[in-house]
Design a protein around this motif. Structure first.
Motif, PDB file in Angstrom:
ATOM      1  N   VAL A 183      34.566 -98.188 -25.848  1.00 23.57           N
ATOM      2  CA  VAL A 183      35.590 -98.003 -24.817  1.00 23.57           C
ATOM      3  C   VAL A 183      36.914 -98.323 -25.480  1.00 23.57           C
ATOM      4  N   TRP A 185      32.843 -92.762 -14.724  1.00 25.06           N
ATOM      5  CA  TRP A 185      33.524 -92.078 -15.819  1.00 25.06           C
ATOM      6  C   TRP A 185      33.481 -90.574 -15.585  1.00 25.06           C
ATOM      7  N   LEU A 240      35.595 -93.554 -22.860  1.00 28.13           N
ATOM      8  CA  LEU A 240      34.249 -93.961 -23.253  1.00 28.13           C
ATOM      9  C   LEU A 240      33.750 -92.915 -24.221  1.00 28.13           C
TER      10      LEU A 240
END
Length: 171
Positions: A158, A96, A127
């Motif tokens: 998410v 991420w 996220l």
């Protein structure tokens, strides 16, 4: 009832005019969101509070655009800084990208809400790790169980638009 995470934490999906406007046929994309390991990652000692057990996932429609989500709600008995440190590391391991505000808070060592993005084009996701407040729970028409009195309540979420349009965190 699920409230838009983005409205509460500063993450938002940037969708174009061709966005999917209903939840029909989104089950496989919801399954993709549910598969991210970070949703099940948690600091040692963390519990799922009563009434928030298990992974909550699905699709909801708001303002003509379908939004997909997968989220876990937890309570950690320690310091919020330990929660943010844990999820910064877990998100990094999973690929991420932190938002600029998340990077700044990391450099300052501050416990704060976190926002990351991943993917591009038709496979974008966000996220979001954020601490729960009474106001958030009230807006969701949720009740905080006794576990919330023992530590920091937070949510790992998410999200994606149903068409997977580009996602961004607003800072």
């Amino acid at each position: 009832m699920t409230v838009s995470t983005g409205a509460l934490t500063g993450c938002q999906a940037a969708a174009d005019a061709a966005s999917v406007s209903d939840c029909e046929g989104t089950e496989s994309r919801v399954d993709e969101l549910k598969s991210y390991d970070v949703l099940d990652s948690r600091p040692q000692g963390t519990v799922e509070p009563r009434g928030f057990e298990g992974l909550d996932a699905g699709c909801w429609e708001d303002s003509g655009e379908a939004q997909l989500y997968a989220e876990h709600t937890y309570v950690f008995p320690g310091d919020k800084a330990d929660v943010t440190q844990h999820y910064r590391a877990a998100a990094e391991r999973e690929g991420w990208t932190p938002s600029p505000a998340t990077r700044r808070s990391s450099e300052a060592g501050q416990p704060t809400n976190l926002c990351f993005t991943r993917g591009k084009a038709d496979n974008a996701a966000m996220l979001d790790v954020y601490f729960l407040t009474k106001e958030i729970l009230d807006a969701e028409e949720s009740k905080a169980g006794p576990e919330f009195d023992t530590g920091a309540g937070y949510r790992v979420s998410v999200t994606s638009s149903a068409d997977g349009a580009a996602a961004s965190c607003s800072d």
